[in-house]
Design a protein around this motif. Structure first.
Motif, PDB file in Angstrom:
ATOM      1  N   THR A  15     -40.505  51.654 -31.659  1.00  0.00           N
ATOM      2  CA  THR A  15     -40.434  53.111 -31.668  1.00  0.00           C
ATOM      3  C   THR A  15     -39.585  53.565 -30.497  1.00  0.00           C
ATOM      4  OG1 THR A  15     -42.622  53.316 -32.675  1.00  0.00           O
ATOM      5  CG2 THR A  15     -41.765  55.259 -31.539  1.00  0.00           C
ATOM      6  N   ALA A  16     -38.570  54.360 -30.807  1.00  0.00           N
ATOM      7  CA  ALA A  16     -37.756  54.998 -29.776  1.00  0.00           C
ATOM      8  C   ALA A  16     -38.270  56.421 -29.615  1.00  0.00           C
ATOM      9  CB  ALA A  16     -36.286  55.021 -30.178  1.00  0.00           C
ATOM     10  N   THR A  17     -38.666  56.787 -28.409  1.00  0.00           N
ATOM     11  CA  THR A  17     -39.047  58.161 -28.116  1.00  0.00           C
ATOM     12  C   THR A  17     -38.006  58.736 -27.170  1.00  0.00           C
ATOM     13  OG1 THR A  17     -40.477  57.482 -26.293  1.00  0.00           O
ATOM     14  CG2 THR A  17     -41.520  57.759 -28.433  1.00  0.00           C
ATOM     15  N   PHE A  18     -37.751  60.028 -27.313  1.00  0.00           N
ATOM     16  CA  PHE A  18     -36.709  60.677 -26.516  1.00  0.00           C
ATOM     17  C   PHE A  18     -36.983  62.166 -26.513  1.00  0.00           C
ATOM     18  CE2 PHE A  18     -35.530  59.727 -30.834  1.00  0.00           C
ATOM     19  CZ  PHE A  18     -35.140  60.942 -31.357  1.00  0.00           C
ATOM     20  N   GLU A  19     -36.413  62.855 -25.540  1.00  0.00           N
ATOM     21  CA  GLU A  19     -36.541  64.304 -25.458  1.00  0.00           C
ATOM     22  C   GLU A  19     -35.172  64.942 -25.635  1.00  0.00           C
ATOM     23  OE1 GLU A  19     -38.522  65.432 -21.856  1.00  0.00           O
ATOM     24  OE2 GLU A  19     -40.295  64.244 -22.322  1.00  0.00           O
ATOM     25  N   LEU A  20     -35.117  65.966 -26.487  1.00  0.00           N
ATOM     26  CA  LEU A  20     -33.894  66.737 -26.710  1.00  0.00           C
ATOM     27  C   LEU A  20     -34.164  68.197 -26.358  1.00  0.00           C
ATOM     28  CD1 LEU A  20     -32.784  65.315 -30.185  1.00  0.00           C
ATOM     29  CD2 LEU A  20     -31.730  64.838 -27.959  1.00  0.00           C
ATOM     30  N   ALA A  21     -33.136  68.876 -25.859  1.00  0.00           N
ATOM     31  CA  ALA A  21     -33.227  70.308 -25.543  1.00  0.00           C
ATOM     32  C   ALA A  21     -31.940  70.983 -25.976  1.00  0.00           C
ATOM     33  CB  ALA A  21     -33.450  70.519 -24.045  1.00  0.00           C
ATOM     34  N   GLY A  22     -32.004  72.302 -26.139  1.00  0.00           N
ATOM     35  CA  GLY A  22     -30.800  73.072 -26.399  1.00  0.00           C
ATOM     36  C   GLY A  22     -29.899  73.078 -25.180  1.00  0.00           C
ATOM     37  N   ASN A  23     -28.674  73.530 -25.358  1.00  0.00           N
ATOM     38  CA  ASN A  23     -27.692  73.463 -24.274  1.00  0.00           C
ATOM     39  C   ASN A  23     -27.963  74.443 -23.127  1.00  0.00           C
ATOM     40  OD1 ASN A  23     -26.144  76.053 -24.764  1.00  0.00           O
ATOM     41  ND2 ASN A  23     -25.856  75.050 -26.757  1.00  0.00           N
ATOM     42  N   HIS A  24     -28.680  75.531 -23.387  1.00  0.00           N
ATOM     43  CA  HIS A  24     -29.065  76.535 -22.386  1.00  0.00           C
ATOM     44  C   HIS A  24     -27.886  77.230 -21.724  1.00  0.00           C
ATOM     45  CE1 HIS A  24     -33.496  76.361 -22.173  1.00  0.00           C
ATOM     46  NE2 HIS A  24     -33.245  75.287 -22.899  1.00  0.00           N
ATOM     47  N   ALA A  50     -33.333  53.159 -38.940  1.00  0.00           N
ATOM     48  CA  ALA A  50     -33.907  54.512 -38.987  1.00  0.00           C
ATOM     49  C   ALA A  50     -32.898  55.522 -38.453  1.00  0.00           C
ATOM     50  CB  ALA A  50     -35.184  54.576 -38.141  1.00  0.00           C
ATOM     51  N   ASN A  51     -32.935  56.714 -39.013  1.00  0.00           N
ATOM     52  CA  ASN A  51     -32.050  57.762 -38.488  1.00  0.00           C
ATOM     53  C   ASN A  51     -32.711  59.111 -38.648  1.00  0.00           C
ATOM     54  OD1 ASN A  51     -31.179  58.926 -41.138  1.00  0.00           O
ATOM     55  ND2 ASN A  51     -30.410  56.844 -41.388  1.00  0.00           N
ATOM     56  N   GLY A  52     -32.298  60.046 -37.814  1.00  0.00           N
ATOM     57  CA  GLY A  52     -32.831  61.395 -37.860  1.00  0.00           C
ATOM     58  C   GLY A  52     -31.773  62.378 -37.402  1.00  0.00           C
ATOM     59  N   SER A  53     -31.909  63.609 -37.853  1.00  0.00           N
ATOM     60  CA  SER A  53     -30.994  64.677 -37.462  1.00  0.00           C
ATOM     61  C   SER A  53     -31.843  65.823 -36.921  1.00  0.00           C
ATOM     62  CB  SER A  53     -30.172  65.114 -38.680  1.00  0.00           C
ATOM     63  OG  SER A  53     -29.230  66.089 -38.309  1.00  0.00           O
ATOM     64  N   TYR A  54     -31.502  66.294 -35.732  1.00  0.00           N
ATOM     65  CA  TYR A  54     -32.314  67.282 -35.038  1.00  0.00           C
ATOM     66  C   TYR A  54     -31.441  68.475 -34.665  1.00  0.00           C
ATOM     67  CZ  TYR A  54     -35.009  63.027 -34.719  1.00  0.00           C
ATOM     68  OH  TYR A  54     -35.666  61.866 -35.029  1.00  0.00           O
ATOM     69  N   LEU A  82     -38.393  57.878 -33.401  1.00  0.00           N
ATOM     70  CA  LEU A  82     -37.962  57.152 -34.605  1.00  0.00           C
ATOM     71  C   LEU A  82     -38.586  55.763 -34.548  1.00  0.00           C
ATOM     72  CD1 LEU A  82     -34.117  57.841 -34.987  1.00  0.00           C
ATOM     73  CD2 LEU A  82     -35.934  58.527 -36.544  1.00  0.00           C
ATOM     74  N   THR A  83     -39.088  55.290 -35.689  1.00  0.00           N
ATOM     75  CA  THR A  83     -39.735  53.978 -35.755  1.00  0.00           C
ATOM     76  C   THR A  83     -39.097  53.141 -36.851  1.00  0.00           C
ATOM     77  OG1 THR A  83     -41.827  54.895 -34.965  1.00  0.00           O
ATOM     78  CG2 THR A  83     -41.953  52.812 -36.148  1.00  0.00           C
ATOM     79  N   PHE A  84     -38.924  51.852 -36.579  1.00  0.00           N
ATOM     80  CA  PHE A  84     -38.484  50.928 -37.624  1.00  0.00           C
ATOM     81  C   PHE A  84     -38.958  49.526 -37.292  1.00  0.00           C
ATOM     82  CE2 PHE A  84     -35.315  49.399 -34.804  1.00  0.00           C
ATOM     83  CZ  PHE A  84     -34.778  48.251 -35.347  1.00  0.00           C
ATOM     84  N   THR A  85     -38.958  48.668 -38.315  1.00  0.00           N
ATOM     85  CA  THR A  85     -39.330  47.270 -38.152  1.00  0.00           C
ATOM     86  C   THR A  85     -38.079  46.415 -38.293  1.00  0.00           C
ATOM     87  OG1 THR A  85     -41.527  47.704 -39.044  1.00  0.00           O
ATOM     88  CG2 THR A  85     -40.776  45.408 -39.032  1.00  0.00           C
ATOM     89  N   PRO A 123     -29.279  41.849 -32.110  1.00  0.00           N
ATOM     90  CA  PRO A 123     -28.949  43.124 -31.471  1.00  0.00           C
ATOM     91  C   PRO A 123     -29.074  44.297 -32.439  1.00  0.00           C
ATOM     92  CG  PRO A 123     -26.940  41.928 -31.984  1.00  0.00           C
ATOM     93  CD  PRO A 123     -28.087  41.033 -32.364  1.00  0.00           C
ATOM     94  N   TYR A 124     -29.656  45.376 -31.943  1.00  0.00           N
ATOM     95  CA  TYR A 124     -29.763  46.630 -32.686  1.00  0.00           C
ATOM     96  C   TYR A 124     -29.327  47.759 -31.756  1.00  0.00           C
ATOM     97  CZ  TYR A 124     -32.475  44.310 -36.331  1.00  0.00           C
ATOM     98  OH  TYR A 124     -32.895  43.481 -37.341  1.00  0.00           O
ATOM     99  N   SER A 125     -28.783  48.813 -32.345  1.00  0.00           N
ATOM    100  CA  SER A 125     -28.280  49.931 -31.551  1.00  0.00           C
ATOM    101  C   SER A 125     -29.205  51.139 -31.636  1.00  0.00           C
ATOM    102  CB  SER A 125     -26.885  50.317 -32.050  1.00  0.00           C
ATOM    103  OG  SER A 125     -26.393  51.419 -31.318  1.00  0.00           O
ATOM    104  N   LEU A 126     -29.337  51.822 -30.514  1.00  0.00           N
ATOM    105  CA  LEU A 126     -29.966  53.135 -30.435  1.00  0.00           C
ATOM    106  C   LEU A 126     -28.853  54.080 -30.014  1.00  0.00           C
ATOM    107  CD1 LEU A 126     -32.309  55.183 -30.228  1.00  0.00           C
ATOM    108  CD2 LEU A 126     -32.700  54.337 -27.900  1.00  0.00           C
ATOM    109  N   SER A 127     -28.556  55.099 -30.841  1.00  0.00           N
ATOM    110  CA  SER A 127     -27.425  55.971 -30.513  1.00  0.00           C
ATOM    111  C   SER A 127     -27.741  57.442 -30.749  1.00  0.00           C
ATOM    112  CB  SER A 127     -26.184  55.576 -31.322  1.00  0.00           C
ATOM    113  OG  SER A 127     -26.378  55.830 -32.696  1.00  0.00           O
TER     114      SER A 127
END
Length: 195
Positions: free
Chosen positions: A94-103, A118-122, A135-138, A144-148
């Protein structure tokens, strides 16, 4: 008595294995504040554009938050911000992360996140505070796997990223294999004691 010890060992093993273990974590506080950052202590890379490391004294829109990443850089070309991790087949990550608006504008920014398969659009509104996502995946195979992270804008003011962590938890099938192996050891030990 030996069977009881095996059962206790199995319970302890499963209890310790069932908990998520952090395999990577970065809050960017050790990275140098810089526009168009190219060197990251956490092993991140930027391709196809740029990102900025901002914080106290450098476009700090969240005072007291430390350093964080502006995913749109300062070249009108947002970069693909990525980290490669070596992962193990059969493990759930599981990749956890925090996103914010540009402010800095009222414009929305869309961030596409890919982690393994796994992919997501926020969509982040300009004034959105840092919000945790995951995001979670098995992993189907070891390697090697990428988180981007990729911002869709191109106006030098993008969504903000902070507090990225990747944790691992073995799949239930892994527990079954461990318990089965311990059970076979128990049977073998009992037969040896009886024989």
């Amino acid at each position: 008595m030996f069977a009881k010890k095996i059962a206790i060992a199995a319970a302890l093993l499963c209890a310790s294995q069932a908990q998520a273990v952090a395999i990577f974590s970065d809050n960017f506080d050790t990275d140098t504040l810089d526009l168009n950052t190219t060197v990251f202590l956490g092993g991140w890379t930027v391709s196809g554009g740029t990102v900025d490391t901002i914080g106290p004294g450098n476009y700090d829109v969240f005072p007291g938050n430390g350093h964080y990443i502006d995913l749109d850089g300062s070249t009108n070309a947002p970069g693909l911000f990525s980290k490669t991790l070596s992962l193990t087949a059969g493990m759930t990550y599981t990749a956890t992360f925090e996103l914010a608006g540009n402010h800095r504008t009222s414009e929305n920014d869309t961030v596409t996140v890919n982690f393994g398969s796994a992919n997501g659009s926020y969509v982040m509104a300009g004034g959105d505070a840092f919000t945790p996502y995951s995001l979670t995946f098995t992993a189907g195979s070891s390697g090697p796997y990428s988180l981007s992270f990729k911002n869709d804008g191109n106006n030098n003011i993008g969504a903000l990223l902070d507090n990225v962590t990747v944790t691992a938890v073995p799949e239930p099938g892994t527990y079954a294999m461990l318990l089965g192996g311990l059970g076979l050891l128990g049977v073998a030990a009992r037969r040896r004691r009886q024989g």
